[in-house]
Design a protein around this motif. Structure first.
Motif, mmCIF file in Angstrom:
data_model
loop_
_atom_site.group_PDB
_atom_site.id
_atom_site.type_symbol
_atom_site.label_atom_id
_atom_site.label_comp_id
_atom_site.label_asym_id
_atom_site.label_seq_id
_atom_site.Cartn_x
_atom_site.Cartn_y
_atom_site.Cartn_z
ATOM 1 N N LEU A 101 66.745 17.129 56.010
ATOM 2 C CA LEU A 101 66.870 18.390 55.286
ATOM 3 C C LEU A 101 66.548 18.650 53.829
ATOM 4 C CD1 LEU A 101 67.482 20.272 58.966
ATOM 5 C CD2 LEU A 101 65.276 18.901 58.014
ATOM 6 N N LEU B 78 65.902 22.864 61.730
ATOM 7 C CA LEU B 78 66.590 22.810 63.051
ATOM 8 C C LEU B 78 66.433 23.315 63.547
ATOM 9 C CD1 LEU B 78 69.151 21.100 63.374
ATOM 10 C CD2 LEU B 78 70.597 22.848 61.885
ATOM 11 N N TYR B 79 65.774 23.267 64.745
ATOM 12 C CA TYR B 79 66.103 23.845 65.985
ATOM 13 C C TYR B 79 66.818 23.320 67.076
ATOM 14 C CZ TYR B 79 63.744 24.701 70.266
ATOM 15 O OH TYR B 79 63.323 26.085 71.905
ATOM 16 N N TYR B 80 67.547 23.893 68.162
ATOM 17 C CA TYR B 80 68.550 23.388 68.386
ATOM 18 C C TYR B 80 68.132 24.048 69.855
ATOM 19 C CZ TYR B 80 73.019 23.059 71.332
ATOM 20 O OH TYR B 80 73.923 23.530 72.504
ATOM 21 N N ILE C 139 70.885 15.582 58.622
ATOM 22 C CA ILE C 139 70.979 17.027 58.531
ATOM 23 C C ILE C 139 71.003 17.038 56.965
ATOM 24 C CG2 ILE C 139 71.412 19.593 57.973
ATOM 25 C CD1 ILE C 139 72.996 19.140 61.247
ATOM 26 N N LYS D 127 65.579 27.246 54.423
ATOM 27 C CA LYS D 127 65.023 26.412 55.386
ATOM 28 C C LYS D 127 65.772 27.109 56.922
ATOM 29 C CE LYS D 127 66.940 23.034 52.647
ATOM 30 N NZ LYS D 127 66.295 23.274 51.719
ATOM 31 N N LEU E 227 77.201 23.954 60.145
ATOM 32 C CA LEU E 227 75.458 23.259 60.334
ATOM 33 C C LEU E 227 75.158 23.890 58.657
ATOM 34 C CD1 LEU E 227 74.326 23.023 64.332
ATOM 35 C CD2 LEU E 227 75.989 21.136 62.353
ATOM 36 N N GLU F 235 75.267 15.760 61.563
ATOM 37 C CA GLU F 235 75.237 16.234 60.410
ATOM 38 C C GLU F 235 75.321 15.385 59.336
ATOM 39 O OE1 GLU F 235 79.864 17.334 60.305
ATOM 40 O OE2 GLU F 235 78.933 19.092 61.890
ATOM 41 N N SER G 66 62.050 20.741 72.998
ATOM 42 C CA SER G 66 62.374 20.531 72.046
ATOM 43 C C SER G 66 61.664 18.789 71.813
ATOM 44 C CB SER G 66 63.662 19.754 71.858
ATOM 45 O OG SER G 66 64.319 18.854 72.665
ATOM 46 N N ALA H 110 61.671 17.845 59.755
ATOM 47 C CA ALA H 110 62.604 18.736 60.741
ATOM 48 C C ALA H 110 63.762 17.850 62.037
ATOM 49 C CB ALA H 110 61.428 19.594 61.616
ATOM 50 N N ILE H 111 65.170 18.830 61.612
ATOM 51 C CA ILE H 111 65.216 18.414 63.176
ATOM 52 C C ILE H 111 65.571 18.491 64.317
ATOM 53 C CG2 ILE H 111 67.545 17.365 63.308
ATOM 54 C CD1 ILE H 111 68.201 16.525 61.260
ATOM 55 N N ILE I 34 67.210 27.408 60.706
ATOM 56 C CA ILE I 34 67.455 27.590 61.798
ATOM 57 C C ILE I 34 67.497 28.266 63.234
ATOM 58 C CG2 ILE I 34 69.954 27.122 62.803
ATOM 59 C CD1 ILE I 34 71.345 26.819 59.772
#
Length: 713
Positions: A93, A101-103, A89, A151, A139, A86, A57, A37-38, A153
């Motif tokens: 990932l 990917l959590y933002y 990722i 995946k 992304l 990037e 986060s 995870a990012i 997002i």
């Protein structure tokens, strides 16, 4: 993994094997697949700082780490480090069996393109914003063709953004397709809508997500259905998460492995102790502080020696893992406090207890300083961290305003209440709040145990919650008699919620003979003390003629009284009374205004009836089919199933497009309404379906199945 990333000034081989070593040595939860995870939390914006993304986060990163993910946590991504993100990722990932990917931060849309904003985005013009932004599609393109794994997002990014006042920039995010591959995109709220940042500890979405991720046995779709429901309830329907995309592989975030819980931890025997319950939840923690606190709180526990070992190993294993701070990109412990500028600190200087629903009080009452004054016998001596995280707005014995159920940060609340209770094990308020947190975590047997401890000390809120669990069958068989007895006991202690529930039991005949006239007396008793739910229930009784003579005038007076106290259902009912002229002089415009007010407060029925009015128009209210469509859709998203049938009829008749029918959408909504068993839905579905060919019907039915899979019924 042997990739090198020079801009991190660290080697991946340095990070991942340490985490793996820890997992093998100490974690009882093993995963065959690789999880990566990012997590990105952007808060230090010059144009509009956000207090919560860093907390959000950190919460998500810690939760995912406990679930066996190799996590990289970025704070405050700047333009200069977007390429680094990037690259991370691609390196971290791609190839993972399950990648996230959590933002969290600011985002907006431009011509249907979703743009995530670095913290130093230029804001002089729309063009500058667009040039500096991170295109979400960029992304997605990195991961969508990866032949390995699923995946996810996750975008907790639709926060209120002042830049959308510039021409061409729009609020919220556009609902895009995930494209080919096993890619699922989760939005914190619906397309074009704004998600709450809030001034509490975490956003509603991140709290719900972290809570759902920790529940045993939930697969990916289960998790996001749970998140959707919790956020909808927590924000009273004002925010409704959404997902798009389709995946075939079934992944469970946390296996239903009760071997992790010591066999002694059973509500059925007397060995259920605070240390063992708390251990169940912290044993996979990446934070050595959890174990240090455990040793200090429970020095005589059989688990103290194990906790001491874990704290030492984790300090060594995680001191280089988990957190990358943009700028110098220096690695620190995942448990380190997020860095903050003065602007962000100022934004978070006050703590707001987050509430939703008819019991939500004015924000003026809910704003508290994060640092309370030092006063002898003052609030600082009464209030614990357990109160800040888990106090119940419906508890008459609480010492702070409290947090609505769906907004409780379960991970932190369990720790706060467990450690507070260790220091004061017979405190009934703390027992109740620990039980409440366990109930939200769906450990119902343990919740009952701590509720019962508090109930034995005449803590009325604990008795009410035990009654509710018995009435709805939460963690046990439905038992109306037990529920009634518990409500009666709480009623004798003056609990207004309990007195209203006793009235409802007599009205419905649940656990007692059905005697509506007796129920009315209990409603009146609670209403005489100002309990708005009881006042509204009395209004319903007079409108229907239940236990009293039917009287629309009296019903409307009661709705008005409850509405004045902020009771949302009463506001909606009062609006309908004005539209119909029942019990009050007809005033369609005022009625619509009241229904819109209730809609804005989150009521699920008000938008339905407002839409019906706008679809045809009436007097001073002009016909507005576009707004009617939007309100029907909102009512459906909030969980009122009848709205799907109205949508089906409207599309079939062309009501939303100047007489042009849309049979495909009509069939979709009619099929959903039929799945919900809405009266008349099957007939509408059949009549619309006859006008479509078999291939179209099959395709739409597949879309409905995917919708149900993603969002539930």
């Amino acid at each position: 993994m042997t990739h090198k990333i020079s801009f991190f000034r660290l080697k991946w081989t340095f990070l991942i094997p340490l985490a793996a070593l820890f997992s093998v040595a100490f974690s009882p939860m093993a995963y065959a697949e690789r999880r990566a995870a990012i997590v990105v939390g952007n808060g230090e914006y010059e144009f509009a700082p956000l207090a919560n993304p860093k907390n959000d986060s950190k919460l998500i990163a810690a939760t995912l780490t406990e679930l066996g993910f190799d996590v990289l946590l970025f704070y405050d991504v700047r333009k200069a480090t977007v390429d680094d993100l990037e690259s991370a990722i691609r390196t971290h990932l791609l190839g993972a069996d399950l990648a996230i990917l959590y933002y969290a931060g600011h985002a907006l849309q431009h011509e249907g393109r979703n743009l995530l904003l670095p913290v130093d985005v230029r804001t002089g013009s729309a063009n500058e914003v667009i040039e500096d932004a991170i295109a979400l599609n960029t992304l997605i393109d990195i991961v969508k063709d990866d032949p390995i794994g699923v995946k996810l997002i996750i975008l907790d990014a639709c926060r209120n953004n002042p830049l959308t006042s510039q021409k061409g920039l729009e609020e919220g995010l556009a609902n895009i397709e995930a494209g080919a591959g096993q890619v699922l995109i989760a939005f914190a709220t619906g397309a074009g809508e704004v998600a709450y940042d809030g001034t509490g500890v975490n956003s509603p979405y991140s709290s719900a997500l972290a809570n759902a991720l920790q529940q045993p046995g939930l697969d990916i779709y289960d998790t996001f259905r749970t998140v959707r429901g919790e956020v909808r309830l927590a924000t009273n329907g004002s925010q409704i998460p959404w997902i798009t995309g389709s995946i075939e592989t079934k992944f469970v975030f946390r296996a239903s492995d009760l071997s992790k819980a010591p066999s002694e931890v059973s509500a059925a025997n007397q060995a259920l102790t605070i240390d063992r319950v708390l251990w169940y939840f912290i044993q996979d923690s990446p934070d050595p502080t959890d174990f240090e606190r455990f040793v200090k709180a429970f020095p005589k526990s059989q688990l103290a020696e194990e906790a001491l070992k874990r704290s030492k190993v984790q300090i060594a294993a995680f001191k280089r893992r988990g957190l990358f701070v943009t700028g110098a990109l220096a690695a620190t412990s995942i448990s380190t406090e997020p860095p903050s500028s003065e602007d962000t600190k100022a934004a978070g200087a006050e703590f707001v207890f987050r509430q939703a629903g008819e019991r939500a009080v004015s924000e003026t009452f809910r704003i508290w300083p994060r640092e309370m004054p030092v006063t002898q016998n003052g609030m600082k001596t009464l209030v614990t961290d357990c109160d800040l995280y888990a106090a119940d707005p419906n508890d008459p014995q609480r010492v702070v305003p409290g947090v609505t159920n769906g907004l409780v940060n379960v991970r932190d609340a369990l720790r706060a209440c467990g450690f507070a209770l260790a220091a004061s094990p017979t405190d009934a308020r703390l027992q109740y709040q620990f039980g409440r947190t366990l109930e939200i975590a769906r450990r119902y047997d343990w919740a009952e145990h701590f509720y019962e401890l508090a109930g034995e000390q005449q803590y009325s809120a604990a008795l009410v919650n035990l009654g509710y669990m018995a009435r709805v069958g939460m963690g046990r068989e439905v038992d109306y008699k037990r529920a009634f007895d518990l409500y009666m006991k709480a009623s004798s202690l003056g609990n207004l919620r309990a007195r209203t529930n006793v009235g409802t039991a007599y009205i419905r005949g649940q656990g007692v003979p059905k005697i509506p006239e007796e129920g009315i007396l209990w409603y009146k008793l609670a209403a005489s003390s100002g309990w708005s739910n009881a006042i509204n229930a009395l209004g319903d009784s007079f409108r229907r003629g239940t236990g009293v003579k039917k009287d629309d005038v009296e019903a409307t007076k009661l709705y008005a009284a409850a509405a004045d106290a902020g009771q949302i259902d009463a506001i909606s009912s009062l609006g309908r009374a004005y539209v119909s002229g029942l019990g009050i002089q007809k005033d369609v415009k005022r009625g619509l205004d009241l229904m819109i007010r209730a809609t804005e407060m989150g009521n699920q029925y008000a938008p339905f009836f407002a839409a019906r009015l706008l679809l045809k128009g009436d007097g001073k209210v002009s016909r507005d089919t576009k707004r009617a469509l939007s309100l029907f859709e909102l009512s459906a998203r909030r969980g009122f199933e009848d709205a799907y049938l109205e949508l089906a009829k409207g599309y079939a008749q062309g009501s939303f497009a100047r007489g042009r029918p849309d049979l495909r959408r009509a069939y979709f909504n009619a099929t959903l309404a039929a799945r919900f068993k809405v009266e008349g839905a099957e007939q509408t579905r059949t009549s619309v379906g006859e006008k479509l060919d078999a291939a179209t019907r099959k395709a739409v039915e597949g879309e409905v199945e995917l919708f149900v899979q993603q969002n539930g019924l």
